[in-house]
Enzyme design. Structure first.
Site, PDB file in Angstrom:
ATOM      1  N   ASP A   1      -4.511   3.984  -2.019  1.00 26.62           N
ATOM      2  CA  ASP A   1      -5.581   4.454  -1.133  1.00 26.62           C
ATOM      3  C   ASP A   1      -6.014   5.872  -1.474  1.00 26.62           C
ATOM      4  O   ASP A   1      -5.228   6.807  -1.338  1.00 26.62           O
ATOM      5  CB  ASP A   1      -5.112   4.397   0.327  1.00 26.62           C
ATOM      6  CG  ASP A   1      -4.970   2.975   0.830  1.00 26.62           C
ATOM      7  OD1 ASP A   1      -3.884   2.634   1.327  1.00 26.62           O
ATOM      8  OD2 ASP A   1      -5.934   2.211   0.680  1.00 26.62           O
TER       9      ASP A   1
ATOM     10  N   MET B   1     -11.926  -4.838   5.302  1.00 28.06           N
ATOM     11  CA  MET B   1     -11.116  -3.914   6.077  1.00 28.06           C
ATOM     12  C   MET B   1     -10.863  -4.521   7.466  1.00 28.06           C
ATOM     13  O   MET B   1     -11.807  -4.836   8.185  1.00 28.06           O
ATOM     14  CB  MET B   1     -11.804  -2.560   6.236  1.00 28.06           C
ATOM     15  CG  MET B   1     -11.886  -1.759   4.961  1.00 28.06           C
ATOM     16  SD  MET B   1     -10.288  -1.507   4.169  1.00 28.06           S
ATOM     17  CE  MET B   1      -9.354  -0.686   5.459  1.00 28.06           C
TER      18      MET B   1
ATOM     19  N   MET C   1      -8.507   8.855  -0.521  1.00 31.72           N
ATOM     20  CA  MET C   1      -9.343   9.335   0.580  1.00 31.72           C
ATOM     21  C   MET C   1      -9.781  10.778   0.288  1.00 31.72           C
ATOM     22  O   MET C   1      -8.974  11.571  -0.171  1.00 31.72           O
ATOM     23  CB  MET C   1      -8.573   9.268   1.892  1.00 31.72           C
ATOM     24  CG  MET C   1      -8.058   7.875   2.225  1.00 31.72           C
ATOM     25  SD  MET C   1      -7.148   7.842   3.778  1.00 31.72           S
ATOM     26  CE  MET C   1      -6.492   6.177   3.765  1.00 31.72           C
TER      27      MET C   1
ATOM     28  N   HIS D   1      -1.314  -1.212  -4.130  1.00 36.75           N
ATOM     29  CA  HIS D   1      -2.583  -0.793  -3.542  1.00 36.75           C
ATOM     30  C   HIS D   1      -2.533   0.716  -3.364  1.00 36.75           C
ATOM     31  O   HIS D   1      -1.619   1.250  -2.739  1.00 36.75           O
ATOM     32  CB  HIS D   1      -2.769  -1.491  -2.194  1.00 36.75           C
ATOM     33  CG  HIS D   1      -4.073  -1.227  -1.522  1.00 36.75           C
ATOM     34  ND1 HIS D   1      -5.237  -1.874  -1.866  1.00 36.75           N
ATOM     35  CD2 HIS D   1      -4.401  -0.385  -0.511  1.00 36.75           C
ATOM     36  CE1 HIS D   1      -6.220  -1.440  -1.100  1.00 36.75           C
ATOM     37  NE2 HIS D   1      -5.742  -0.535  -0.267  1.00 36.75           N
TER      38      HIS D   1
ATOM     39  N   MET E   1     -11.953   5.342  -0.936  1.00 37.86           N
ATOM     40  CA  MET E   1     -12.618   5.661   0.341  1.00 37.86           C
ATOM     41  C   MET E   1     -13.209   7.058   0.188  1.00 37.86           C
ATOM     42  O   MET E   1     -12.733   8.020   0.798  1.00 37.86           O
ATOM     43  CB  MET E   1     -11.607   5.582   1.484  1.00 37.86           C
ATOM     44  CG  MET E   1     -11.170   4.177   1.813  1.00 37.86           C
ATOM     45  SD  MET E   1      -9.611   4.106   2.726  1.00 37.86           S
ATOM     46  CE  MET E   1      -8.454   4.114   1.354  1.00 37.86           C
TER      47      MET E   1
ATOM     48  N   ASP F   1      -7.106  -5.787   4.303  1.00 40.17           N
ATOM     49  CA  ASP F   1      -6.417  -4.499   4.333  1.00 40.17           C
ATOM     50  C   ASP F   1      -6.440  -3.874   5.718  1.00 40.17           C
ATOM     51  O   ASP F   1      -7.498  -3.545   6.240  1.00 40.17           O
ATOM     52  CB  ASP F   1      -7.133  -3.567   3.336  1.00 40.17           C
ATOM     53  CG  ASP F   1      -6.447  -2.223   3.167  1.00 40.17           C
ATOM     54  OD1 ASP F   1      -7.057  -1.355   2.494  1.00 40.17           O
ATOM     55  OD2 ASP F   1      -5.338  -2.052   3.669  1.00 40.17           O
ATOM     56  N   GLY F   2      -5.221  -3.682   6.280  1.00 42.70           N
ATOM     57  CA  GLY F   2      -5.133  -2.975   7.546  1.00 42.70           C
ATOM     58  C   GLY F   2      -4.462  -3.808   8.627  1.00 42.70           C
ATOM     59  O   GLY F   2      -4.956  -4.852   9.029  1.00 42.70           O
ATOM     60  N   GLY F   3      -3.265  -3.371   9.045  1.00 47.57           N
ATOM     61  CA  GLY F   3      -2.577  -4.068  10.130  1.00 47.57           C
ATOM     62  C   GLY F   3      -2.023  -5.427   9.745  1.00 47.57           C
ATOM     63  O   GLY F   3      -1.784  -6.270  10.613  1.00 47.57           O
TER      64      GLY F   3
ATOM     65  N   GLY G   1      -8.887   5.008   6.877  1.00 56.17           N
ATOM     66  CA  GLY G   1      -8.525   6.410   7.029  1.00 56.17           C
ATOM     67  C   GLY G   1      -7.054   6.629   7.325  1.00 56.17           C
ATOM     68  O   GLY G   1      -6.507   7.689   7.016  1.00 56.17           O
TER      69      GLY G   1
ATOM     70  N   SER H   1       0.852  -1.198   0.000  1.00 56.33           N
ATOM     71  CA  SER H   1       0.000   0.000   0.000  1.00 56.33           C
ATOM     72  C   SER H   1       0.879   1.237   0.000  1.00 56.33           C
ATOM     73  O   SER H   1       1.575   1.516   0.980  1.00 56.33           O
ATOM     74  CB  SER H   1      -0.896   0.011   1.238  1.00 56.33           C
ATOM     75  OG  SER H   1      -1.451   1.294   1.416  1.00 56.33           O
TER      76      SER H   1
ATOM     77  N   HIS I   1      -8.276   1.776  -4.173  1.00 61.01           N
ATOM     78  CA  HIS I   1      -9.241   1.602  -3.082  1.00 61.01           C
ATOM     79  C   HIS I   1      -9.858   2.973  -2.807  1.00 61.01           C
ATOM     80  O   HIS I   1      -9.222   3.832  -2.203  1.00 61.01           O
ATOM     81  CB  HIS I   1      -8.482   1.064  -1.854  1.00 61.01           C
ATOM     82  CG  HIS I   1      -9.292   0.968  -0.601  1.00 61.01           C
ATOM     83  ND1 HIS I   1      -8.715   0.761   0.640  1.00 61.01           N
ATOM     84  CD2 HIS I   1     -10.621   1.083  -0.372  1.00 61.01           C
ATOM     85  CE1 HIS I   1      -9.668   0.753   1.561  1.00 61.01           C
ATOM     86  NE2 HIS I   1     -10.820   0.942   0.982  1.00 61.01           N
TER      87      HIS I   1
END
Ligand code: DX5
Ligand code: ZN
Length: 225
Positions: free
Chosen positions: A35, A137, A37, A33, A68, A175-177, A142, A8, A66
């Site tokens: 992002d 997610m 926003m 990836h 958002m 996606d995330g962590g 964010g 990402s 992605h």
């Protein structure tokens, strides 16, 4: 389905974006990836079609955008024209999700649908046959470098089960962590597209970080097979 790493770029150094992205791909990433926003759907602002167009000039890699954002329909054409390969939209942002997913496909991109941690899998029942990928997610969207939400694992497993039961072919993205401490559990749950920002670009050597994460993911599949 084999596991793939999706670095990402949100965590990359935007002043050296092309070089950072290339390093992550050389380390084992097979898509980037991206992002997007808008400061409304999520409390942060990142990038738009011009950055995607620059990336597209710098690399032939798959650009997994992605979105958002609110009103994603308005931006499908600009991102497609900029060079996006995949475009995913949030179930929570789309009043006419079926129409939005078809619009993405009509612009020659692979449609994906995203669900936030609080959104149940069953909200996707009527679009799973339309999508190329489903993005779960595992953080509230964010920001990068957030803590993985364990409840995401049962949603990934549920999507893997539904795919078999209904004979569908969507891919499962998380996606995330995602990092060396969580990657094995997401792969064992059934995720095959692994988004990672901080774990790849955060600190240390980008190529080595990507390679280590992909190796850990692949060994989890072998143990699971
Ligand atoms: C968060 C983004 C993620 C984020 C992942 O809203 O959608 O793609 O960049 O970053 P890490 O891997 O650091 O959690
Ligand atoms: Zn993302």
């Amino acid at each position: 389905m084999s596991v793939e790493l999706a670095p990402s770029i949100l965590a990359a150094d935007f002043a050296n974006l092309a070089a950072n992205a290339q390093a992550a791909l050389e380390g084992g990433g097979s898509l980037l990836h991206v992002d997007v926003m808008d400061g409304h759907f999520v409390p942060n602002i990142t990038l738009g079609p011009p950055v995607v167009a620059s990336l597209r000039k710098a690399t032939p890699a798959i650009l997994d955008c992605h979105l958002m954002i609110e009103n994603p329909d308005q931006f499908v054409a600009p991102f497609a024209e900029a060079g996006a390969t995949w475009i995913s939209v949030h179930q929570e942002a789309c009043v006419h999700l079926d129409r939005t997913l078809r619009l993405i496909a009509d612009h020659g991109c692979k449609p994906g649908v995203v669900i936030n941690p609080a959104t149940p899998v069953h909200t996707l029942d009527h679009v799973l046959d339309l999508v190329h990928h489903v993005l779960v997610m595992s953080v509230n969207p964010g920001f990068g470098a957030q803590k993985f939400i364990p409840g995401s694992l049962e949603k990934i497993a549920a999507l893997a089960k539904i795919r078999v039961q209904r004979g569908l072919s969507y891919r499962i993205e998380v996606d995330g962590g995602v990092d060396l401490t969580t990657v094995a559990s997401v792969v064992r749950a059934g995720a095959e597209l692994l988004v990672a920002g901080n774990a790849v670009f955060g600190k240390g050597d980008i190529r080595a970080n990507a390679a280590a994460l992909l190796k850990a993911a692949r060994s989890a599949t072998q143990m699971h097979a």
